[in-house]
Design a protein around this motif. Structure first.
Motif, mmCIF file in Angstrom:
data_model
loop_
_atom_site.group_PDB
_atom_site.id
_atom_site.type_symbol
_atom_site.label_atom_id
_atom_site.label_comp_id
_atom_site.label_asym_id
_atom_site.label_seq_id
_atom_site.Cartn_x
_atom_site.Cartn_y
_atom_site.Cartn_z
ATOM 1 N N GLN A 172 44.442 -17.147 13.253
ATOM 2 C CA GLN A 172 45.785 -17.687 13.463
ATOM 3 C C GLN A 172 46.797 -17.119 12.464
ATOM 4 O O GLN A 172 47.611 -17.828 11.875
ATOM 5 N N ARG A 173 46.712 -15.802 12.319
ATOM 6 C CA ARG A 173 47.660 -15.079 11.474
ATOM 7 C C ARG A 173 47.556 -13.599 11.823
ATOM 8 O O ARG A 173 46.540 -13.147 12.352
ATOM 9 N N PRO A 174 48.594 -12.821 11.520
ATOM 10 C CA PRO A 174 48.511 -11.383 11.790
ATOM 11 C C PRO A 174 47.662 -10.670 10.751
ATOM 12 O O PRO A 174 47.639 -11.047 9.574
ATOM 13 N N LEU A 175 46.955 -9.634 11.171
ATOM 14 C CA LEU A 175 46.236 -8.747 10.266
ATOM 15 C C LEU A 175 47.142 -7.614 9.807
ATOM 16 O O LEU A 175 48.158 -7.308 10.446
ATOM 17 N N LEU A 176 46.751 -6.983 8.711
ATOM 18 C CA LEU A 176 47.311 -5.704 8.310
ATOM 19 C C LEU A 176 46.214 -4.658 8.461
ATOM 20 O O LEU A 176 45.068 -4.895 8.058
ATOM 21 N N ILE A 177 46.559 -3.519 9.042
ATOM 22 C CA ILE A 177 45.585 -2.470 9.334
ATOM 23 C C ILE A 177 45.914 -1.238 8.502
ATOM 24 O O ILE A 177 47.028 -0.726 8.542
ATOM 25 N N GLU A 178 44.894 -0.753 7.761
ATOM 26 C CA GLU A 178 45.087 0.382 6.862
ATOM 27 C C GLU A 178 44.679 1.696 7.511
ATOM 28 O O GLU A 178 43.616 1.799 8.145
ATOM 29 N N ASN A 179 45.502 2.728 7.311
ATOM 30 C CA ASN A 179 45.178 4.089 7.720
ATOM 31 C C ASN A 179 44.069 4.652 6.855
ATOM 32 O O ASN A 179 43.921 4.293 5.685
ATOM 33 N N LEU A 180 43.265 5.560 7.442
ATOM 34 C CA LEU A 180 42.072 6.089 6.769
ATOM 35 C C LEU A 180 42.300 7.444 6.112
ATOM 36 O O LEU A 180 43.149 8.227 6.546
ATOM 37 N N SER A 181 41.482 7.724 5.099
ATOM 38 C CA SER A 181 41.200 9.110 4.719
ATOM 39 C C SER A 181 40.123 9.619 5.668
ATOM 40 O O SER A 181 39.102 8.964 5.862
ATOM 41 N N VAL A 182 40.348 10.789 6.250
ATOM 42 C CA VAL A 182 39.442 11.321 7.276
ATOM 43 C C VAL A 182 38.985 12.710 6.847
ATOM 44 O O VAL A 182 39.795 13.543 6.437
ATOM 45 N N TYR A 183 37.679 12.971 6.959
ATOM 46 C CA TYR A 183 37.117 14.227 6.476
ATOM 47 C C TYR A 183 36.573 15.112 7.594
ATOM 48 O O TYR A 183 36.031 16.183 7.315
ATOM 49 N N ILE A 184 36.686 14.673 8.835
ATOM 50 C CA ILE A 184 36.271 15.482 9.977
ATOM 51 C C ILE A 184 37.365 15.422 11.036
ATOM 52 O O ILE A 184 38.156 14.477 11.074
ATOM 53 N N THR A 185 37.410 16.438 11.881
ATOM 54 C CA THR A 185 38.353 16.462 12.992
ATOM 55 C C THR A 185 37.659 15.935 14.238
ATOM 56 O O THR A 185 36.625 16.462 14.652
#
Length: 297
Positions: free
Chosen positions: A145-158
């Motif tokens: 019953q609340r909004p989440l915050l979503i974090e962007n990733l560090s990505v090491y593969i395409t």
């Protein structure tokens, strides 16, 4: 979009640190001037015990943000209901100022059984992934019953299968679910540096690429900012959270708060953890840079 209050309604210009075990006692004894603490949710799922008792002591003195690494919201296998119930119970006890997790997957079928990879694995940016992610985020938000915050990733593969940019994907997620974004400025820069290493001079200038990334997000889509250090190796840059924030990441932080405003901002340090005054010094630098950027606006 649902009717949850937007995360950017949080008090502005608050600065916090990731609170880790080596600093539990010292912080509780000294009560440094911080606006909030952030902890990893999963470390406090146990029923009772010393860890929860320490967290409750901290919560009596500071607002607390719960930052998760295990919801695996991009998983087609769905959300682990046990994990969600533990998170909901912890949120009821702690009353956190924010709850966040990552734009990743970790759960899937292996030999007919659901397995958890215990890692933050990237997802392709396409409509099918977005549909899965939105469904899982909505399930969690409905339970909490609340909004989440979503974090962007560090990505090491395409990854194969993407048909849109990361920022388009995240914007669609915000628009469909009412969640907000936790923008990790260091992660953006790590990805840009790795793109330069992989593609050489054909890759965009890392700082310009990161500024463009930030400029592509809607103004009211971001609810928190993370800052951390990274490790530059011969052929890869690792988001290890093991050093001071790099000068270039501070530049990008100034750009971010110039665009989005003085949002709650966090110093993360998870490996080679230094004495507490070092973290507090980084937090002071974030506070000063926020004030300078606001004054110059």
């Amino acid at each position: 979009m649902n009717g949850f209050a937007h995360a950017t309604d949080s008090p502005p210009a608050s600065i916090g640190i990731g609170w880790r075990h080596p600093h539990y006692a010292e912080l509780l004894e000294t009560h440094p001037a911080l606006d909030f603490l952030e902890v990893h949710s999963e470390n406090f799922f146990a029923e009772g015990g010393a860890a929860l008792a320490v967290l409750q002591q901290a919560r009596a003195a500071y607002p607390v943000s719960l930052h998760g690494v295990g919801l695996a919201l991009g998983s087609a296998a769905g959300v682990d209901n046990w994990h969600l119930e533990q998170l909901a119970r912890l949120a009821e006890r702690i009353e956190p100022v924010r709850i966040s997790d990552h734009a990743c997957f970790a759960r899937g079928l292996v030999n007919g059984q659901i397995a958890h990879a215990a890692d933050l694995l990237p997802i392709p940016f396409n409509q099918a992934s977005l549909d899965v992610f939105c469904s899982n985020v909505q399930q969690v938000q409905d339970r909490l019953q609340r909004p989440l915050l979503i974090e962007n990733l560090s990505v090491y593969i395409t990854l194969a299968g993407s048909d849109r940019s990361e920022t388009d994907f995240l914007t669609g997620l915000v628009q469909r679910t009412g969640c907000s974004l936790l923008v990790d400025v260091n992660n953006i820069y790590v990805n840009a540096l790795n793109a330069r290493m992989a593609n050489g001079p054909d890759a965009p200038d890392p700082l310009n690429a990161c500024r463009s990334w930030l400029d592509q997000l809607p103004l009211r889509s971001v609810g928190e900012i993370h800052l951390a250090g990274h490790c530059v190796m011969d052929d890869i840059v690792i988001d290890d959270h093991g050093s001071r924030v790099a000068a270039e990441v501070w530049q990008l932080y100034a750009h971010a708060i110039g665009r989005f405003g003085a949002l709650p901002s966090l110093i993360e340090w998870d490996t080679a953890i230094p004495p507490l005054p070092v973290l507090l010094g980084e937090a002071d630098r974030a506070r000063l840079l926020t004030r300078q950027t606001e004054a110059a606006a």
